[in-house]
Write a protein that holds these residues in place. Structure first.
Motif, mmCIF file in Angstrom:
data_model
loop_
_atom_site.group_PDB
_atom_site.id
_atom_site.type_symbol
_atom_site.label_atom_id
_atom_site.label_comp_id
_atom_site.label_asym_id
_atom_site.label_seq_id
_atom_site.Cartn_x
_atom_site.Cartn_y
_atom_site.Cartn_z
ATOM 1 N N VAL A 52 -6.658 0.017 10.861
ATOM 2 C CA VAL A 52 -5.453 -0.254 11.635
ATOM 3 C C VAL A 52 -5.715 -1.491 12.489
ATOM 4 C CG1 VAL A 52 -3.900 0.625 13.409
ATOM 5 C CG2 VAL A 52 -4.791 2.172 11.655
ATOM 6 N N SER A 53 -4.852 -2.526 12.315
ATOM 7 C CA SER A 53 -5.055 -3.774 13.047
ATOM 8 C C SER A 53 -4.091 -3.944 14.219
ATOM 9 C CB SER A 53 -4.937 -4.967 12.102
ATOM 10 O OG SER A 53 -3.657 -4.996 11.498
ATOM 11 N N GLN A 78 0.054 -0.996 11.913
ATOM 12 C CA GLN A 78 -0.162 -2.003 10.875
ATOM 13 C C GLN A 78 -1.528 -1.737 10.277
ATOM 14 O OE1 GLN A 78 0.750 -6.152 11.731
ATOM 15 N NE2 GLN A 78 -1.201 -6.723 10.804
ATOM 16 N N VAL A 79 -1.547 -1.451 8.976
ATOM 17 C CA VAL A 79 -2.786 -1.083 8.294
ATOM 18 C C VAL A 79 -3.158 -2.197 7.320
ATOM 19 C CG1 VAL A 79 -3.937 0.656 6.871
ATOM 20 C CG2 VAL A 79 -2.161 1.353 8.504
ATOM 21 N N GLU A 80 -4.380 -2.668 7.443
ATOM 22 C CA GLU A 80 -4.880 -3.732 6.562
ATOM 23 C C GLU A 80 -5.234 -3.147 5.191
ATOM 24 O OE1 GLU A 80 -4.829 -6.921 7.413
ATOM 25 O OE2 GLU A 80 -4.001 -6.340 9.361
#
Length: 130
Positions: free
Chosen positions: A45-46, A38-40
């Motif tokens: 990457v979060s 999951q990329v903000e």
């Protein structure tokens, strides 16, 4: 989305929080470590999740009378209870499918397991129903 460390593709999350992506011909039949990052918006990457994933060619899928397809919510214990009448018999399924089960507490929808008949002759109808 990565398969064995190689980028397979990117997708966006919809307003409803769901996303999808079709790998198509990018993934040949085989076993992969599927990684989803999951990329903000700022590029950081979060969250990361890594799961085993097997893509099977349709012609290679053998759904014989002793096969069961894992459905969402299944566990080896639940499968064994339904197939053999006792959850403790999960070891029968685990031993028959050790090559594709890394951790008996973690099985995944879509996996196809062999569910051998037990000593009493119990078995499966191919849909996970005994």
């Amino acid at each position: 989305i990565f398969a064995n460390g190689a980028l397979v593709g990117e997708t966006q999350v919809g307003r409803d929080g769901r996303w999808d992506m079709q790998a198509g011909a990018l993934l040949a039949p085989g076993v992969y470590d599927l990684q989803i990052d999951q990329v903000e918006p700022d590029g950081n990457v979060s969250a990361v999740i890594v799961l085993p994933f097997e893509r099977v060619a349709p012609e290679a899928l053998n759904l014989g009378p002793d096969s069961v397809v894992v459905q969402p919510g299944n566990s080896l214990w639940r499968l064994a209870r339904r197939l053999y009448g006792e959850g403790i018999q999960y070891t029968v399924i685990y031993e028959a499918n050790r090559s594709q089960i890394r951790d008996p507490d973690l099985i995944y929808p879509g996996q196809v397991f062999q569910a051998p008949r037990d000593a009493d002759g119990a078995g499966t109808d191919g849909e996970g129903n005994g």
